[in-house]
Design an enzyme around this catalytic site. Structure first.
Site, PDB file in Angstrom:
ATOM      1  N   LYS A 100       1.174   4.406  -2.849  1.00 44.47           N
ATOM      2  CA  LYS A 100       0.896   5.751  -2.446  1.00 44.47           C
ATOM      3  C   LYS A 100       2.122   6.386  -2.721  1.00 44.47           C
ATOM      4  O   LYS A 100       1.626   7.647  -2.891  1.00 44.47           O
ATOM      5  CB  LYS A 100       0.295   5.394  -1.045  1.00 44.47           C
ATOM      6  CG  LYS A 100      -1.184   5.002  -1.027  1.00 44.47           C
ATOM      7  CD  LYS A 100      -2.097   5.653  -1.481  1.00 44.47           C
ATOM      8  CE  LYS A 100      -3.633   5.281  -1.938  1.00 44.47           C
ATOM      9  NZ  LYS A 100      -4.408   6.105  -2.597  1.00 44.47           N
TER      10      LYS A 100
ATOM     11  N   TYR B  54       0.848  -1.137  -0.039  1.00 42.68           N
ATOM     12  CA  TYR B  54      -0.008   0.224   0.041  1.00 42.68           C
ATOM     13  C   TYR B  54       0.871   1.331   0.037  1.00 42.68           C
ATOM     14  O   TYR B  54       0.597   2.353  -0.627  1.00 42.68           O
ATOM     15  CB  TYR B  54      -1.153  -0.086   1.090  1.00 42.68           C
ATOM     16  CG  TYR B  54      -2.058   1.071   1.408  1.00 42.68           C
ATOM     17  CD1 TYR B  54      -2.843   1.363   0.349  1.00 42.68           C
ATOM     18  CD2 TYR B  54      -1.797   2.238   2.521  1.00 42.68           C
ATOM     19  CE1 TYR B  54      -3.895   2.299   0.452  1.00 42.68           C
ATOM     20  CE2 TYR B  54      -2.724   3.074   2.288  1.00 42.68           C
ATOM     21  CZ  TYR B  54      -3.692   3.239   1.465  1.00 42.68           C
ATOM     22  OH  TYR B  54      -4.577   4.413   1.692  1.00 42.68           O
TER      23      TYR B  54
HETATM   24  N1  LIG Z   1     -10.233   6.199   4.442  1.00 46.33           N
HETATM   25  C1  LIG Z   1      -8.965   6.607   4.954  1.00 46.33           C
HETATM   26  O1  LIG Z   1      -8.672   6.629   6.037  1.00 46.33           O
HETATM   27  C2  LIG Z   1      -7.661   7.096   3.943  1.00 46.33           C
HETATM   28  C3  LIG Z   1      -6.567   7.271   4.496  1.00 46.33           C
HETATM   29  C4  LIG Z   1      -5.657   7.706   3.653  1.00 46.33           C
HETATM   30  C5  LIG Z   1      -6.028   7.782   2.182  1.00 46.33           C
HETATM   31  N2  LIG Z   1      -7.239   7.212   1.667  1.00 46.33           N
HETATM   32  C6  LIG Z   1      -7.027   7.172   0.231  1.00 46.33           C
HETATM   33  O2  LIG Z   1      -8.498   7.883  -0.074  1.00 46.33           O
HETATM   34  C7  LIG Z   1      -8.713   7.528  -1.248  1.00 46.33           C
HETATM   35  C8  LIG Z   1     -10.381   7.217  -1.185  1.00 46.33           C
HETATM   36  O3  LIG Z   1     -10.592   6.143  -0.121  1.00 46.33           O
HETATM   37  P1  LIG Z   1     -11.965   6.338   0.750  1.00 46.33           P
HETATM   38  O4  LIG Z   1     -11.319   6.317   2.093  1.00 46.33           O
HETATM   39  O5  LIG Z   1     -12.815   7.379   0.230  1.00 46.33           O
HETATM   40  O6  LIG Z   1     -12.317   4.847   0.536  1.00 46.33           O
HETATM   41  P2  LIG Z   1     -13.765   4.048  -0.276  1.00 46.33           P
HETATM   42  O7  LIG Z   1     -15.127   4.682   0.098  1.00 46.33           O
HETATM   43  O8  LIG Z   1     -13.487   2.658  -0.424  1.00 46.33           O
HETATM   44  O9  LIG Z   1     -13.437   4.866  -1.831  1.00 46.33           O
HETATM   45  C9  LIG Z   1     -12.632   4.269  -2.645  1.00 46.33           C
HETATM   46  C10 LIG Z   1     -13.404   4.068  -4.046  1.00 46.33           C
HETATM   47  O10 LIG Z   1     -12.459   3.613  -5.070  1.00 46.33           O
HETATM   48  C11 LIG Z   1     -13.168   2.971  -6.005  1.00 46.33           C
HETATM   49  N3  LIG Z   1     -12.343   1.830  -6.609  1.00 46.33           N
HETATM   50  C12 LIG Z   1     -11.933   0.589  -5.820  1.00 46.33           C
HETATM   51  N4  LIG Z   1     -11.397  -0.150  -6.874  1.00 46.33           N
HETATM   52  C13 LIG Z   1     -11.607   0.511  -8.006  1.00 46.33           C
HETATM   53  C14 LIG Z   1     -11.115   0.045  -9.360  1.00 46.33           C
HETATM   54  N5  LIG Z   1     -10.633  -1.141  -9.675  1.00 46.33           N
HETATM   55  N6  LIG Z   1     -11.612   0.804 -10.552  1.00 46.33           N
HETATM   56  C15 LIG Z   1     -12.149   1.994 -10.165  1.00 46.33           C
HETATM   57  N7  LIG Z   1     -12.643   2.377  -8.856  1.00 46.33           N
HETATM   58  C16 LIG Z   1     -12.313   1.640  -7.767  1.00 46.33           C
HETATM   59  C17 LIG Z   1     -14.265   2.113  -5.034  1.00 46.33           C
HETATM   60  O11 LIG Z   1     -15.504   1.697  -5.740  1.00 46.33           O
HETATM   61  P3  LIG Z   1     -15.910   0.508  -5.406  1.00 46.33           P
HETATM   62  O12 LIG Z   1     -16.940   0.513  -4.436  1.00 46.33           O
HETATM   63  O13 LIG Z   1     -16.610  -0.127  -6.793  1.00 46.33           O
HETATM   64  O14 LIG Z   1     -15.040  -0.464  -4.832  1.00 46.33           O
HETATM   65  C18 LIG Z   1     -14.610   3.431  -4.003  1.00 46.33           C
HETATM   66  O15 LIG Z   1     -15.456   4.329  -4.988  1.00 46.33           O
HETATM   67  C19 LIG Z   1      -8.168   6.042  -1.371  1.00 46.33           C
HETATM   68  O16 LIG Z   1      -7.164   6.364  -2.511  1.00 46.33           O
HETATM   69  C20 LIG Z   1      -7.270   5.781  -0.262  1.00 46.33           C
HETATM   70  O17 LIG Z   1      -6.154   5.131  -0.417  1.00 46.33           O
HETATM   71  C21 LIG Z   1      -8.095   7.002   2.726  1.00 46.33           C
END
Ligand SMILES: NC(=O)c1ccc[n+]([C@@H]2O[C@H](COP(=O)([O-])OP(=O)(O)OC[C@H]3O[C@@H](n4cnc5c(N)ncnc54)[C@H](OP(=O)(O)O)[C@@H]3O)[C@@H](O)[C@H]2O)c1
Length: 338
Positions: free
Chosen positions: A216, A212
């Protein structure tokens, strides 16, 4: 090295609000993974600022549900923007399948002649060992880093065209990568395991953090390299850590882990705010690079503050040209699909 700085784990209250963002009517946006989490919050805010927003994702059903939910939810108060002129659209995008990405871009290009801001927000975390993409790349590498790189490769011409448009001021055409504080856990010395980027042989929790973290770190490095290559043509590119948020990202974590970490997680709205800061803040007055005293290529921390990314990653970018090296490596890996 800890995966978070104190200020990333416990951010102060933001001085940035949606109210500082002007009307976005006439501008076009893509939010990958905008059906849920912080991408959803970003799409919702930009729609309410009258932008034309594409939610790019693999599930039409999820996107349509998100679109209906956004349309039926109240917008945050705004002192100058009159709501109601935005639009929301679904763009089919599966970052898991490199062979499908060009068709997604062609679909977008058949409808639009500009792209003002893209948030490369979609991502996965903590997928089980052995998870791979359609083409056999390690899942984090493929979905978080290679897919977005290829997507941006096809979209770069329309970003450059938008930056040349008479109504685009110097700092408004942006390519934003949603990275993570987890990039601090990427391999040393450069953030990328150059000899085994697909991390095929490593397994277990530590390896999972590396996978991961590496994907990133690649987001941070791609943002910096886009800024270096295309800043002179008017493009701003930034990476951001959206904060520790309660979203679907934790889908692969055990129930116990989720219960233990839940009190430390914030509402996804704050992650959206961080994304909006990256996309719209007007503190960037030129396209100068970070290492030359500017802000292009920078890393943003929650909830919309200029931050310092992992020292090993940024030292590599500034002193060892790791951004160029990664770019060339990705072009080589992806040449079959470019
Ligand atoms: N949440 C945290 O604490 C956190 C911390 C640091 C960084 N981030 C980053 O923030 C970003 C958003 O994450 P989030 O926390 O909002 O989580 P999330 O709700 O799981 O959002 C991730 C999105 O990515 C989509 N996705 C996954 N695999 C995909 C694929 N193969 N093709 C197209 N879309 C895909 C998912 O769609 P599906 O529903 O179809 O899977 C979902 O809509 C990510 O890059 C994550 O690494 C989050």
């Amino acid at each position: 090295m800890p995966l978070f700085t104190w200020s990333e784990a416990f951010p102060p209250k933001s001085s940035f609000t949606e109210n500082q963002i002007p009307d976005q009517q006439g501008r076009v946006f893509i939010v990958t993974g905008g059906s849920s989490g912080c991408g959803y919050e970003t799409a919702k805010a930009v729609y309410n600022l009258n932008g034309r927003v594409y939610i790019a994702g693999r599930s039409a059903k999820n996107a349509e549900e998100a679109i209906q939910k956004i349309k039926s939810s109240p917008a945050a108060p705004h002192s100058t923007v009159q709501r109601g002129k935005g639009s929301l659209h679904f763009l089919k995008l599966d970052l898991n399948d490199l062979g499908s990405i060009k068709a997604s871009v062609n679909e977008f290009l058949s409808k639009e002649s500009r792209l003002d801001v893209i948030w490369h927000n979609a991502g996965v975390m903590g997928a089980p060992d052995g998870s791979t993409t359609v083409q056999g790349f390690e899942l984090h590498l493929g979905v978080n880093a290679l897919g977005p790189f290829l997507l941006q490769h096809f979209l770069m011409p329309i970003c450059l065209k938008t930056a040349r448009h008479p109504d685009a001021t110097l700092n408004t055409t942006r390519v934003i990568f949603v990275t993570s504080a987890g990039h601090r856990g990427s391999p040393k010395p450069d953030g990328v395991n150059w000899s085994d980027v697909n991390t095929e042989t490593s397994t277990g929790i530590r390896a999972s953090l590396h996978k991961y973290g590496q994907s990133k770190a690649m987001n941070v490095m791609h943002a910096h390299e886009i800024a270096r290559r295309y800043g002179p043509q008017g493009v701003i590119s930034l990476s951001l850590h959206p904060g520790s948020l309660k979203t679907n990202l934790q889908r692969y974590q055990s129930g116990l882990f989720k219960t233990l970490t839940s009190p430390l997680l914030y509402d996804q709205h704050y992650g959206g705010l961080t994304e909006l800061f990256a996309g719209f803040n007007m503190e960037i007055t030129d396209t100068n690079m970070l290492e030359n005293g500017g802000k292009n290529g920078s890393y943003i921390q929650p909830w919309g503050r200029w931050g310092e990314g992992a020292p090993h990653v940024f030292e590599g970018l500034a002193k060892r040209k790791t951004g160029e090296r990664l770019w060339e490596m990705c072009e080589d890996i992806l040449k079959e699909w470019m």
